[in-house]
Design a protein around this motif. Structure first.
Motif, mmCIF file in Angstrom:
data_model
loop_
_atom_site.group_PDB
_atom_site.id
_atom_site.type_symbol
_atom_site.label_atom_id
_atom_site.label_comp_id
_atom_site.label_asym_id
_atom_site.label_seq_id
_atom_site.Cartn_x
_atom_site.Cartn_y
_atom_site.Cartn_z
ATOM 1 N N LEU A 45 0.835 -1.202 0.000
ATOM 2 C CA LEU A 45 0.000 0.000 0.000
ATOM 3 C C LEU A 45 0.870 1.251 0.000
ATOM 4 C CD1 LEU A 45 -2.863 1.177 0.162
ATOM 5 C CD2 LEU A 45 -2.703 1.014 2.651
ATOM 6 N N ARG A 46 1.951 1.224 0.770
ATOM 7 C CA ARG A 46 2.887 2.359 0.780
ATOM 8 C C ARG A 46 3.461 2.608 -0.603
ATOM 9 N NH1 ARG A 46 8.657 0.919 2.747
ATOM 10 N NH2 ARG A 46 8.408 -0.076 0.695
ATOM 11 N N ASP A 47 3.864 1.537 -1.281
ATOM 12 C CA ASP A 47 4.431 1.696 -2.618
ATOM 13 C C ASP A 47 3.411 2.271 -3.596
ATOM 14 O OD1 ASP A 47 6.830 0.733 -1.727
ATOM 15 O OD2 ASP A 47 6.625 -1.258 -2.610
ATOM 16 N N LEU A 48 2.148 1.885 -3.431
ATOM 17 C CA LEU A 48 1.095 2.443 -4.284
ATOM 18 C C LEU A 48 0.916 3.930 -4.024
ATOM 19 C CD1 LEU A 48 -1.716 -0.290 -4.239
ATOM 20 C CD2 LEU A 48 -0.316 0.399 -6.182
ATOM 21 N N LEU A 49 0.878 4.316 -2.746
ATOM 22 C CA LEU A 49 0.672 5.719 -2.393
ATOM 23 C C LEU A 49 1.836 6.586 -2.853
ATOM 24 C CD1 LEU A 49 -0.831 5.327 1.207
ATOM 25 C CD2 LEU A 49 -2.052 5.897 -0.910
ATOM 26 N N LEU A 50 3.042 6.025 -2.863
ATOM 27 C CA LEU A 50 4.224 6.768 -3.312
ATOM 28 C C LEU A 50 4.446 6.650 -4.816
ATOM 29 C CD1 LEU A 50 6.719 5.906 -0.408
ATOM 30 C CD2 LEU A 50 5.408 8.011 -0.738
ATOM 31 N N LEU A 51 3.480 6.021 -5.509
ATOM 32 C CA LEU A 51 3.520 5.875 -6.968
ATOM 33 C C LEU A 51 4.737 5.092 -7.448
ATOM 34 C CD1 LEU A 51 2.404 9.492 -7.988
ATOM 35 C CD2 LEU A 51 0.969 7.476 -7.613
ATOM 36 N N GLY A 110 12.509 -8.278 -1.997
ATOM 37 C CA GLY A 110 13.343 -7.322 -2.702
ATOM 38 C C GLY A 110 12.558 -6.039 -2.926
ATOM 39 N N PRO A 111 13.227 -4.973 -3.342
ATOM 40 C CA PRO A 111 12.527 -3.703 -3.563
ATOM 41 C C PRO A 111 11.410 -3.855 -4.595
ATOM 42 C CG PRO A 111 14.914 -3.397 -3.593
ATOM 43 C CD PRO A 111 14.682 -4.871 -3.608
ATOM 44 N N GLY A 112 10.181 -3.689 -4.169
ATOM 45 C CA GLY A 112 9.046 -3.799 -5.072
ATOM 46 C C GLY A 112 8.697 -5.212 -5.478
ATOM 47 N N ILE A 113 9.314 -6.214 -4.853
ATOM 48 C CA ILE A 113 9.063 -7.625 -5.181
ATOM 49 C C ILE A 113 8.315 -8.263 -4.020
ATOM 50 C CG2 ILE A 113 10.080 -9.835 -5.849
ATOM 51 C CD1 ILE A 113 10.560 -7.565 -7.848
ATOM 52 N N TYR A 114 7.050 -8.606 -4.240
ATOM 53 C CA TYR A 114 6.222 -9.176 -3.181
ATOM 54 C C TYR A 114 5.615 -10.509 -3.635
ATOM 55 C CZ TYR A 114 6.524 -4.500 -1.189
ATOM 56 O OH TYR A 114 6.986 -3.310 -0.673
ATOM 57 N N GLY A 115 5.615 -11.456 -2.726
ATOM 58 C CA GLY A 115 5.024 -12.754 -3.022
ATOM 59 C C GLY A 115 6.017 -13.704 -3.667
ATOM 60 N N ILE A 116 5.771 -14.992 -3.447
ATOM 61 C CA ILE A 116 6.714 -16.023 -3.877
ATOM 62 C C ILE A 116 6.798 -16.143 -5.392
ATOM 63 C CG2 ILE A 116 4.956 -17.847 -3.697
ATOM 64 C CD1 ILE A 116 8.773 -18.110 -2.973
ATOM 65 N N ALA A 141 6.425 -13.706 -7.769
ATOM 66 C CA ALA A 141 7.267 -12.611 -8.271
ATOM 67 C C ALA A 141 8.721 -12.830 -7.873
ATOM 68 C CB ALA A 141 6.765 -11.269 -7.737
ATOM 69 N N ALA A 142 8.943 -13.350 -6.655
ATOM 70 C CA ALA A 142 10.315 -13.594 -6.197
ATOM 71 C C ALA A 142 10.995 -14.675 -7.035
ATOM 72 C CB ALA A 142 10.294 -14.005 -4.725
ATOM 73 N N ALA A 143 10.267 -15.760 -7.306
ATOM 74 C CA ALA A 143 10.835 -16.849 -8.106
ATOM 75 C C ALA A 143 11.183 -16.368 -9.509
ATOM 76 C CB ALA A 143 9.852 -18.013 -8.172
ATOM 77 N N GLN A 144 10.280 -15.584 -10.102
ATOM 78 C CA GLN A 144 10.521 -15.080 -11.455
ATOM 79 C C GLN A 144 11.679 -14.076 -11.462
ATOM 80 O OE1 GLN A 144 9.074 -16.110 -14.172
ATOM 81 N NE2 GLN A 144 7.140 -17.062 -13.564
ATOM 82 N N HIS A 145 11.721 -13.218 -10.447
ATOM 83 C CA HIS A 145 12.739 -12.169 -10.404
ATOM 84 C C HIS A 145 14.140 -12.736 -10.149
ATOM 85 C CE1 HIS A 145 14.532 -8.234 -9.521
ATOM 86 N NE2 HIS A 145 15.072 -8.776 -8.446
ATOM 87 N N HIS A 146 14.244 -13.636 -9.183
ATOM 88 C CA HIS A 146 15.572 -14.116 -8.773
ATOM 89 C C HIS A 146 16.059 -15.318 -9.584
ATOM 90 C CE1 HIS A 146 16.010 -11.415 -5.377
ATOM 91 N NE2 HIS A 146 14.836 -11.777 -4.907
ATOM 92 N N PHE A 147 15.129 -16.189 -10.041
ATOM 93 C CA PHE A 147 15.563 -17.434 -10.674
ATOM 94 C C PHE A 147 14.919 -17.698 -12.038
ATOM 95 C CE2 PHE A 147 15.832 -18.165 -5.998
ATOM 96 C CZ PHE A 147 17.216 -18.226 -5.915
ATOM 97 N N LYS A 148 14.041 -16.803 -12.484
ATOM 98 C CA LYS A 148 13.411 -16.917 -13.809
ATOM 99 C C LYS A 148 12.609 -18.207 -13.972
ATOM 100 C CE LYS A 148 15.620 -13.165 -15.090
ATOM 101 N NZ LYS A 148 15.717 -12.367 -13.909
ATOM 102 N N ILE A 159 16.095 -6.764 1.482
ATOM 103 C CA ILE A 159 16.722 -5.666 0.745
ATOM 104 C C ILE A 159 18.224 -5.893 0.642
ATOM 105 C CG2 ILE A 159 17.047 -3.175 0.634
ATOM 106 C CD1 ILE A 159 14.136 -4.157 0.275
ATOM 107 N N ASP A 160 18.845 -6.330 1.728
ATOM 108 C CA ASP A 160 20.290 -6.563 1.743
ATOM 109 C C ASP A 160 20.668 -7.988 1.337
ATOM 110 O OD1 ASP A 160 20.724 -3.961 2.575
ATOM 111 O OD2 ASP A 160 20.644 -4.498 4.694
ATOM 112 N N ARG A 161 19.748 -8.939 1.552
ATOM 113 C CA ARG A 161 20.031 -10.332 1.206
ATOM 114 C C ARG A 161 19.394 -10.658 -0.145
ATOM 115 N NH1 ARG A 161 19.154 -13.852 6.800
ATOM 116 N NH2 ARG A 161 20.669 -12.705 8.098
#
Length: 250
Positions: free
Chosen positions: A65-71, A179-185, A187-194, A216-218
């Protein structure tokens, strides 16, 4: 005949009294609104827990929700637990909450040790269970404070009581940040391991699990030596987690 001069306050006194009365009325009205807002803030999450019983409802977290409000926008693709590799559930439970199937939302033994260590001035672990993290992600803010923890505990108990363990895990895995802007398993699987969440390997699942405390750091997709070592420990635990995950798959 002398005429006594009128007193200066004889006319404007009622006006002053009326003005003070209006101000007091306004103060009471503001106070009522504040109390009502606080009550809504406290009660609404408990109502939403029942709403989240419905399987077609896909909750979002306060961070989303924060990310949505901050566009900023974010990436989240909801997937049912049936489309998440079981190795993900095993790894996350062994990394985040090994007693998930056995407690009622809060691991009180762990909390007691956490309080004792805090009072002794010793370094403490997080002590959060998956229901506690889910309640925080859904309804509260991210920074540490005693106020947040006080609100989090009853919400975790209520969440665990109302929702099944399976549904609660499904929600958690779909709102966790990876990760930044990455939510849910997914999106995470696609983002980190394709790959989709259903195709994650045990090693990939363990890397995602150990990155959860600080996503964010890991970086699960580009792990350092320390993260790979932690992932190896969780991978071995997950292989022997059969009795610990029965509440999900039995």
């Amino acid at each position: 005949m002398d005429i006594a001069p009128e007193r200066e306050d004889s006319v404007d006194m009622p006006v002053r009294r009326q003005w003070f009365g209006d101000r007091r009325f306004g103060d009471r009205r503001v106070l009522k609104r504040i109390v009502l807002a606080v009550l809504v803030f406290l009660i609404l999450p408990y109502a939403l827990i029942f709403f989240y019983l419905l399987p077609f409802i896909h909750p979002i977290s306060t961070l989303m929700l924060r990310d949505l409000l901050l566009l900023r926008g974010y990436d989240r693709q909801w997937v049912s637990l049936d489309h998440i590799a079981p190795v993900v559930v095993q790894s996350v439970m062994m990394s985040e909450d090994g007693q998930y199937c056995f407690h009622g939302g809060v691991d009180w033994a762990e909390m007691r040790m956490l309080v004792e260590d805090t009072l002794k001035g010793q370094a403490t672990r997080g002590g959060s269970t998956i229901p506690m993290q889910t309640a925080k992600n859904l309804f509260l803010w991210n920074s540490r404070s005693f106020v947040r923890k006080a609100l989090e505990l009853p919400l975790a108990v209520a969440t665990d009581f109302v929702l099944s363990k399976r549904r609660l895990m499904e929600i958690y895995l779909n709102i966790a940040e990876w990760g930044p802007g990455i939510y849910g398993i997914e999106a995470a699987a696609q983002h980190h391991f394709k790959v989709p969440a259903s195709k994650l390997t045990r090693r990939q699942a363990s890397l995602l699990a150990v990155s959860l405390p600080n996503p964010i750091d890991r970086n699960a997709g580009k792990p350092g030596r320390g993260l790979r070592r932690l992932a190896g420990v969780i991978e071995r635990r997950a292989q022997g987690s059969g009795d610990y995950i029965k509440c999900i798959y039995d």
